[in-house]
Scaffold this motif. Structure first.
Motif, mmCIF file in Angstrom:
data_model
loop_
_atom_site.group_PDB
_atom_site.id
_atom_site.type_symbol
_atom_site.label_atom_id
_atom_site.label_comp_id
_atom_site.label_asym_id
_atom_site.label_seq_id
_atom_site.Cartn_x
_atom_site.Cartn_y
_atom_site.Cartn_z
ATOM 1 N N UNK A 71 19.546 88.254 73.546
ATOM 2 C CA UNK A 71 20.478 87.131 73.518
ATOM 3 C C UNK A 71 21.749 87.580 74.218
ATOM 4 N N UNK A 72 22.144 86.866 75.265
ATOM 5 C CA UNK A 72 23.190 87.345 76.168
ATOM 6 C C UNK A 72 24.589 87.082 75.618
ATOM 7 N N UNK A 73 24.854 87.614 74.435
ATOM 8 C CA UNK A 73 26.180 87.540 73.803
ATOM 9 C C UNK A 73 26.238 88.712 72.832
ATOM 10 N N UNK A 96 20.014 82.879 80.203
ATOM 11 C CA UNK A 96 19.407 83.990 79.466
ATOM 12 C C UNK A 96 19.384 83.691 77.967
ATOM 13 N N UNK A 97 20.414 83.015 77.474
ATOM 14 C CA UNK A 97 20.404 82.588 76.077
ATOM 15 C C UNK A 97 19.271 81.595 75.831
ATOM 16 N N UNK A 98 19.084 80.677 76.778
ATOM 17 C CA UNK A 98 17.995 79.702 76.639
ATOM 18 C C UNK A 98 16.641 80.399 76.639
ATOM 19 N N UNK A 126 13.816 80.266 73.562
ATOM 20 C CA UNK A 126 12.411 79.905 73.735
ATOM 21 C C UNK A 126 11.510 80.888 72.991
ATOM 22 N N UNK A 127 11.877 82.161 73.031
ATOM 23 C CA UNK A 127 11.098 83.177 72.326
ATOM 24 C C UNK A 127 11.140 82.951 70.818
#
Length: 375
Positions: A198-200, A128-130, A134-135
């Motif tokens: 961003x998954x954090x 999900x961070x990757x 990309x966005x």
């Protein structure tokens, strides 16, 4: 603009595994589960058509009716689904034939059973961070670099804190330079949007605080070097949260007294980390140590009140509260900007937060068209 949880799809004929995986993921994501691959593809295509695409697909060991590998191949033939990461489950980590077949079909990654919930969350978070990165590639250069550099700092922090090491403050400051440039050039809104998925959470919140604090400093007449300190302080103000247990940091319900004491420990943990560094400016310590203090003395960790609260801390408190209210968390959607400002003005102004900085911050949001449209 209300952003929903990201969607994870579990596709597996094994109902027990679907139930177990869903139990792990439900708190953090919107979870769809399917026992049949064809049904999953039809549903996921519908989701994409209504602009609610799945962010990741977990493909089980047995996907009916034609098997996991054929299911992945079918996914990759659908234009709406071709770019969605697929995590393929393995029966054992060294099943090289299945790994090779999965790669050829279009798997993005692999996870062997039996696995722990933490391993599942970590591999999903990585992808999900990757996706978010990309966005970022489509953004203007300055905000793109601001996001990329600050994300690298946080990725490094996760590893160095565990080892008792530190990251040079100059690296933190350098990573914030493009952020300040984006604020100066009124090109900062895409930074606030860029961290949404961003998954954090600690990084996303810290980056929003860094951006908004730099913006508030800009409005207050701070020069470039001073804004750099504000942004750096915002980026580092919550690093102690990396030491808070996951189940407390992301608990969906109200914290118990004992859990709240654990949560509050992120402030001294942040200070402890900062003290390991040499030549950390005093401003960084002030922002980190006082952003949860309140004008009436009911804040923490030192119950500072009134004149004992530094101006930088007053600014950081306004930005931190606004960001906390408008952040999307695993247990709540983000609050609309106008409602957040209303709460800050009517319920916190003068008792918890400095009215002068609330008013200044509100003007900033109005000028940037954020109060009306949100971000």
């Amino acid at each position: 603009m209300i952003v929903q949880k990201q969607t994870i799809a579990i596709v597996d004929a094994n109902a027990t595994h679907r139930k177990e995986a869903k139990a792990v993921l439900d708190i953090f994501y919107n979870v769809l589960d399917f026992e049949n691959g064809r049904e999953a593809i039809r549903a996921l295509k519908r989701q994409s058509l209504i602009n609610q695409p799945a962010s990741l697909i977990l493909a089980g060991l047995r996907v009916e009716p034609s098997g996991t590998i054929n299911f992945i191949k079918s996914l990759r033939q659908e234009r709406a689904l071709v770019d969605i990461p697929v995590i393929q489950l393995l029966d054992k980590p060294d099943n090289y034939m299945l790994i090779a077949a999965g790669k050829e079909a279009g798997s993005s990654d692999f996870l062997a059973k039996p696995y722990k919930g933490k391993a599942l969350l970590e591999i999903i978070s990585k992808h999900l961070k990757a996706n978010a990165k990309k966005e970022w590639e489509g953004l203007n250069e300055t905000p793109r670099i601001a996001l990329q550099n600050s994300a690298k700092i946080f990725e490094s922090l996760n590893s160095v804190i565990a080892s008792g090491e530190t990251i040079a403050f100059q690296s933190v400051k350098d990573s914030c330079a493009p952020l300040v440039d984006a604020v100066e050039n009124n090109d900062f809104k895409c930074i606030l949007n860029g961290v949404r998925d961003y998954d954090d959470y600690t990084y996303a919140h810290s980056m929003r605080v860094a951006t908004l604090l730099s913006l508030l400093g800009h409005a207050a007449g701070f020069k470039n070097d001073e804004q750099l300190l504000l942004a750096s302080g915002g980026l580092m103000h919550d690093v102690g949260k990396m030491m808070i247990p996951h189940e407390v940091l992301n608990k969906p319900g109200r914290l118990t007294e004992a859990e709240f004491e654990i949560m509050k420990s992120h402030v001294p943990e942040t200070i402890k980390y900062l003290k390991l560094q040499e030549n950390i400016p005093k401003a960084i310590f002030i922002i980190a140590e006082q952003h949860h203090e309140k004008l009436d003395g009911t804040g923490y960790p030192h119950n500072l009140a009134g004149k004992h609260l530094n101006e930088l801390a007053r600014m950081a408190a306004v930005v931190d509260v606004y960001s906390a209210l408008t952040d999307r968390r695993v247990y709540k959607p983000e609050m609309e900007a106008a409602k957040a400002m209303s709460i800050m003005e009517d319920e916190m102004g003068g008792s918890h937060l400095d009215k002068k900085y609330i008013a200044m911050f509100k003007d900033i949001l109005i000028d940037a068209d954020i109060l009306q449209k949100g971000i």
